[in-house]
Structure formats: C-alpha cells, structure tokens
Design a protein around this motif. Structure first.
Motif, short mmCIF file in Angstrom:
data_model
loop_
_atom_site.label_atom_id
_atom_site.label_comp_id
_atom_site.label_asym_id
_atom_site.label_seq_id
_atom_site.Cartn_x
_atom_site.Cartn_y
_atom_site.Cartn_z
N ALA A 157 0.83 -1.20 0.00
CA ALA A 157 0.00 0.00 0.00
C ALA A 157 0.87 1.25 0.00
O ALA A 157 0.58 2.23 -0.70
CB ALA A 157 -0.93 -0.01 1.20
N SER A 158 1.95 1.23 0.78
CA SER A 158 2.86 2.37 0.84
C SER A 158 3.56 2.55 -0.50
O SER A 158 3.71 3.68 -0.99
CB SER A 158 3.88 2.16 1.97
N PHE A 159 4.00 1.46 -1.11
CA PHE A 159 4.70 1.51 -2.40
C PHE A 159 3.80 2.10 -3.48
O PHE A 159 4.21 2.96 -4.26
CB PHE A 159 5.15 0.10 -2.80
N GLY B 49 2.48 4.93 -11.70
CA GLY B 49 1.91 3.60 -11.83
C GLY B 49 2.75 2.64 -12.67
O GLY B 49 2.23 1.64 -13.20
N SER B 50 4.05 2.89 -12.75
CA SER B 50 4.92 2.06 -13.59
C SER B 50 5.34 0.76 -12.91
O SER B 50 5.87 -0.13 -13.56
CB SER B 50 6.18 2.85 -13.96
N GLY B 51 5.11 0.66 -11.61
CA GLY B 51 5.59 -0.51 -10.88
C GLY B 51 7.00 -0.35 -10.37
O GLY B 51 7.58 -1.28 -9.79
N PHE B 52 7.57 0.84 -10.57
CA PHE B 52 8.93 1.14 -10.12
C PHE B 52 8.96 2.53 -9.49
O PHE B 52 8.12 3.39 -9.81
CB PHE B 52 9.93 1.11 -11.28
N LEU B 53 9.92 2.75 -8.60
CA LEU B 53 10.16 4.06 -8.01
C LEU B 53 11.46 4.61 -8.56
O LEU B 53 12.49 3.91 -8.51
CB LEU B 53 10.23 3.99 -6.49
N ASP B 54 11.43 5.82 -9.08
CA ASP B 54 12.67 6.45 -9.53
C ASP B 54 13.09 7.52 -8.53
O ASP B 54 12.42 7.74 -7.51
CB ASP B 54 12.51 7.03 -10.94
N LEU C 275 20.18 6.70 -0.68
CA LEU C 275 18.99 5.88 -0.46
C LEU C 275 18.69 5.01 -1.67
O LEU C 275 18.36 3.83 -1.55
CB LEU C 275 17.80 6.78 -0.14
N MET C 276 18.84 5.59 -2.86
CA MET C 276 18.63 4.83 -4.09
C MET C 276 19.61 3.65 -4.16
O MET C 276 19.23 2.52 -4.49
CB MET C 276 18.83 5.73 -5.30
N LYS C 277 20.87 3.92 -3.84
CA LYS C 277 21.89 2.87 -3.90
C LYS C 277 21.59 1.76 -2.91
O LYS C 277 21.79 0.57 -3.20
CB LYS C 277 23.27 3.45 -3.62
N ALA C 278 21.10 2.14 -1.72
CA ALA C 278 20.80 1.15 -0.69
C ALA C 278 19.63 0.26 -1.09
O ALA C 278 19.58 -0.93 -0.72
CB ALA C 278 20.52 1.84 0.64
N MET C 279 18.68 0.79 -1.84
CA MET C 279 17.48 0.05 -2.19
C MET C 279 17.61 -0.67 -3.53
O MET C 279 17.02 -1.73 -3.73
CB MET C 279 16.28 1.01 -2.24
N GLY D 150 21.00 -2.44 -9.54
CA GLY D 150 21.70 -1.33 -10.18
C GLY D 150 21.08 -0.80 -11.45
O GLY D 150 21.79 -0.26 -12.31
N ASP D 151 19.75 -0.90 -11.60
CA ASP D 151 19.10 -0.41 -12.82
C ASP D 151 18.51 0.99 -12.64
O ASP D 151 17.73 1.45 -13.47
CB ASP D 151 18.01 -1.38 -13.28
N ASN D 152 18.88 1.67 -11.55
CA ASN D 152 18.45 3.04 -11.27
C ASN D 152 16.95 3.18 -11.06
O ASN D 152 16.38 4.27 -11.28
CB ASN D 152 18.91 3.99 -12.39
N LYS D 153 16.30 2.12 -10.66
CA LYS D 153 14.90 2.17 -10.28
C LYS D 153 14.63 1.06 -9.27
O LYS D 153 15.36 0.07 -9.22
CB LYS D 153 13.98 2.05 -11.50
N ILE D 154 13.59 1.24 -8.49
CA ILE D 154 13.32 0.32 -7.38
C ILE D 154 12.01 -0.40 -7.64
O ILE D 154 10.96 0.25 -7.81
CB ILE D 154 13.24 1.09 -6.05
N ASP D 155 12.08 -1.72 -7.71
CA ASP D 155 10.83 -2.47 -7.88
C ASP D 155 10.26 -2.81 -6.50
O ASP D 155 10.87 -2.53 -5.47
CB ASP D 155 11.04 -3.73 -8.72
#
Length: 337
Positions: A226-228, A235-240, A263-267, A271-276
């Motif tokens: 829910a938070s994601f 609505g792409s399914g990823f966080l940039d 934070l991006m690096k930690a998550m 290494g595709d520069n987006k967080i699923d």
C-alpha cells in the motif's frame, strides 16, 4: 572540514548559540558568547592579538561576510554592538566592499529553498495580543547551513510577526562519519512511514499476532505494498529518484540530493536506477530490524527565531507558550527560544 577531525590533536568549538549541543564529541575546548555572529568572536581575538601585519584583504572580507550573514547586515534582533565594532575593524583591515555587495545577499541554495518550501507548507500560526506567531518543526538527514536566512524569508513570506523554525537532524560525528553512504534513520523512517497504510512498519502490531517470522514478513509486505503504490506516482511498478524525492518531501523531511542518491543505492539491488516492489520490501524489512534495535542514535534540535522590526514582544510571554507546547516540562530549547 569534517574529514580533518580524525587527524586533529586538539579541537576547539567556537559558537554564538549558547544553548546548542555540540555534535563534535572530540571537542576539547569551547568558546561560547552571546553575540550575533560567530565571526565576531574570531575578530575580537584577532584584535586582542594585535597582529603585526594585520589581515589580508581576503581574510578581512571573509570575516565581514560572516558577520553580514549571521546578523542580516546588522539588522537581525540578535545583533549586538560588538558585532558592529567587529565589522568596523575588518573594514579598517581592508575588507572588499565590492565583494561584500556581491555575496552578502546571495540567494538561497537549492537545499535551503527546499527547507523554505517545507517550512511554508507546514507553518502553524496563532495570534497573541495582535501579534502573529508562526512555528514549524522539520526533520532533516543532517545539519543545513543558512537556516537564519531561511527563517528570515519565512518570516516575510508568511506575513508573520514572529517566526520560529525548528529542525531535528542526526549529527554526523564520531563513528557515524565512517558510514556516510548509508541513509540515516530519519530519512529511512520517513520514507517507509505511510499514515494511510496505518503503520506499515509497527513492529508491535506484528508481535501481538501469534505468527511465525515468515508470516510476519508477509504481513509487512502487504502493508508495504500500500505504501509503495502511493509513492509510485506514474503507476509504472517502479520508483525512480524523482518519486523518492517527492515521497520524502510529502513526509515533511528535507533530504539533500546526496542523501537521496545514497537511499537509491541502498534500495536498488540490481543497479538499474529504479526500485521495484521486491527491492522496496526487502529494504523495508531490513530497515525495520535495524530501527527496532535497543540502542538509539542521538538527534539534535536547533531553533532559529526571527522577529519583525518594531514588534512589541513584552506581552507575548513566548517562553510560557513554548513550555505549554512541549508539555510543560521545561524543555531546554523552549526556554532558550
């Protein structure tokens, strides 16, 4: 100069904030005095030293700029006669008025503009005896320079008579300097906190249920979903990076670009520069385990206050108001403000 602390044999802290707690535990000496600018304290010691060759133009200009910045060019209510005398002395030493005119009224940095924006969004105002008093309490992942200028701008833009800006941050000192690329607890907590998700990471809610560790993680994952989804603006399914920055800002935290990158690096495990979603959940569960450890890292709060010229503060009893706001416990910061 933070990287020099590990190599110093003696550290002296010079400050004009008498109530501030130092975030440099290695400090041996403290020079504290109630003046408008810390540069004034330096200048007074240079005056006493009676330097044979005096100051260079660059040295005098830098000290003059420090006094201008801290005192609002001698206009802030915290300005003292000592600040004026110190400024006059560095002018005698050859401070460049051309350089001062160019740099003394510099615009806010991007980081400071972020603080100002958050301050104006979250400002609370009340009127006492015809005086409009505004307060705001923000959270940041580290100390932010230039808060006096930010508070002055907030005072003017909010049409307030009195403006108090409080900032809570994690001091970067001691052993913490070795983990500069690790996101701080404040930035992590605020990213994962989602009021609409009703406490996605409240460990006690999970502990009250008689379930195993695997089921606990599944429950956290459901709440994190829910938070994601709320943070996934497109609505792409990823966080940039942009969506992470927006999520932090909406949570009332001021994060530097470097902190967002960390934070991006930690998550971002692949290494595709987006967080699923899976990376988000893995980070959330691991962070929760870290955050629930018994030891707590210290935090520092700083309060900057500005009063509009000509405002009569005698009948306001600001100390009493702040004492009530902090539960009547005689909070040290309330007393100093």
């Amino acid at each position: 100069a933070e990287h020099l602390l590990d190599h110093a044999t003696r550290i002296t802290v010079v400050d004009h904030h008498l109530d501030s707690d130092s975030d440099i535990p290695e400090a041996f000496d403290y020079v504290l005095d109630k003046v408008g600018s810390v540069s004034t304290l330096i200048v007074e010691r240079l005056m006493e030293a009676d330097l044979e060759d005096g100051l260079t133009e660059a040295e005098a200009t830098l000290l003059a700029l420090g006094i201008h910045a801290d005192t609002g060019s001698l206009c802030y209510d915290s300005t003292t006669p000592r600040d004026a005398k110190a400024l006059a002395w560095v002018m005698e030493q050859g401070a460049s008025q051309t350089a001062i005119a160019e740099h003394a009224k510099s615009s806010l940095s991007q980081e400071q503009q972020g603080v100002l924006t958050q301050a104006l969004i979250n400002t609370n105002s009340t009127v006492v005896h015809g005086v409009t008093i505004s307060t705001v309490l923000l959270t940041a992942d580290g100390f932010i320079n230039g808060l006096a200028a930010v508070t002055q701008d907030a005072l003017e833009l909010s049409s307030s008579d009195v403006y108090l800006l409080g900032l809570v941050y994690e001091p970067k000192s001691g052993g913490q300097r070795k983990n500069k690329n690790k996101p701080g607890e404040k930035i992590t907590t605020h990213l994962l906190k989602d009021e609409d998700a009703q406490g996605a990471l409240k460990k006690q809610d999970v502990e009250e249920m008689e379930v195993g560790a695997v089921q606990q993680d599944e429950l956290m994952a459901e709440r994190l979903k829910a938070s994601f989804d709320r943070k996934d603006l497109d609505g792409s399914g990823f966080l940039d990076k942009r969506e992470l920055t927006t999520a932090l800002a909406s949570s009332g935290i001021v994060a530097s670009e470097k902190s967002v990158e960390n934070l991006m690096k930690a998550m971002d495990k692949n290494g595709d520069n987006k967080i699923d979603f899976n990376e988000f959940v893995e980070f959330g569960i691991q962070s929760q385990k870290e955050l629930t450890k018994p030891e707590k890292k210290p935090c520092t709060m700083i309060i900057i206050g500005r009063v509009k010229a000509g405002v009569n503060m005698k009948s306001i009893k600001l100390g009493k108001m702040l004492e009530e706001r902090f539960g009547g416990g005689g909070h040290a910061k309330a007393a100093s403000a």
